[in-house]
Design an enzyme around this catalytic site. Structure first.
Site, short mmCIF file in Angstrom:
data_model
loop_
_atom_site.label_atom_id
_atom_site.label_comp_id
_atom_site.label_asym_id
_atom_site.label_seq_id
_atom_site.Cartn_x
_atom_site.Cartn_y
_atom_site.Cartn_z
N TYR A 155 0.83 -1.20 0.00
CA TYR A 155 0.00 0.00 0.00
C TYR A 155 0.88 1.26 0.00
CZ TYR A 155 -3.71 3.25 1.39
OH TYR A 155 -4.61 4.29 1.44
N LYS A 159 1.03 4.00 -3.12
CA LYS A 159 0.63 5.40 -2.97
C LYS A 159 1.83 6.33 -3.20
CE LYS A 159 -3.75 4.77 -2.02
NZ LYS A 159 -4.80 5.19 -2.97
#
Length: 232
Positions: A155, A159
């Site tokens: 994650y 991002k």
């Protein structure tokens, strides 16, 4: 004369995405609500109780799904004023940077970073037909250099990559008059954020709606939380 303001929101069927759709409808937009299945999109549209919301199926991790959605939308709409890349996954339960495998990294990068890039490429012709179009990438504090976490490796990296893509896209689209922003919604009570999160979906959606409606195009390429610029 172009009068209608049209926005596309990915992952619009729940959580922050649904709250973004609500806010844009209230601001007078026609909203294209994209979800991974058409049934989920239709259910969300029914909840919004507005004649100005249109369901579409789009799996942001699948190029053919993105392409099909773009074809459908081109058939129905002449332009696109706002594109909000909200859809994303948070699949790092039980892994860290020392144990995460390539398959999970690929899945998360494809969904959270490469998906938005592909969507922007597909929808660029419609964005170019609107004056001063805007693209908003829903990122995370976990994507900031001082916020990446070894405990949410795929994650955080996805991002971080999305933030980098925002900077590149802002530079590439500057000459076309299209602004590109990244924003962090904060820790929000959603399926992803969990019930312990301090912020409501509406609070998480606020900055995205502000970027879509009020923020200066001169802020293109910047990263925001609570309507204020933060560091990448």
């Amino acid at each position: 004369m172009m009068t209608s303001q049209i926005a596309l929101v990915t992952g619009g069927n729940k959580g922050i995405g649904f709250a973004i759709c609500q806010g844009l409808v209230a601001a007078g937009f026609e909203v294209i609500l994209a979800a991974r299945s058409l049934d989920k999109a239709k259910q969300a549209v029914e909840q919004l109780s507005s004649s100005n919301v249109y369901p579409i199926e789009m799996n942001v991790a699948n190029d053919s799904s993105i392409h099909s959605a773009a074809e459908d939308i081109r058939d129905q709409f002449s332009h696109l004023n706002v594109l909000i890349n909200n859809a994303g996954i948070y699949p790092d339960q039980g892994v860290n940077i020392l144990t995460v495998d390539r398959d999970l990294l690929n899945l998360t990068m494809n969904t959270n970073a490469f998906g938005p890039i592909q969507i922007i490429q597909e929808f660029l012709p419609l964005l170019e037909k609107a004056p001063a179009a805007r693209i908003i990438n829903v990122s995370s504090g976990n994507g900031a250099l001082d916020g990446i976490s070894a405990n949410v490796p795929s994650y955080s990296l996805s991002k971080l990559a999305l933030n980098g893509a925002t900077i590149l896209l802002a530079k590439a689209l500057h000459s076309k008059g299209i602004a590109v922003y990244a924003m962090c919604p904060g820790w929000v009570r959603t399926d992803m954020g969990g019930n312990a999160a301090p912020r409501s979906p509406e609070q998480g959606a606020d900055t995205a709606i502000w970027l879509a409606t009020e923020a200066s195009p001169k802020l293109s390429g910047k990263f925001f939380r609570d309507r204020k610029e933060i560091s990448y």
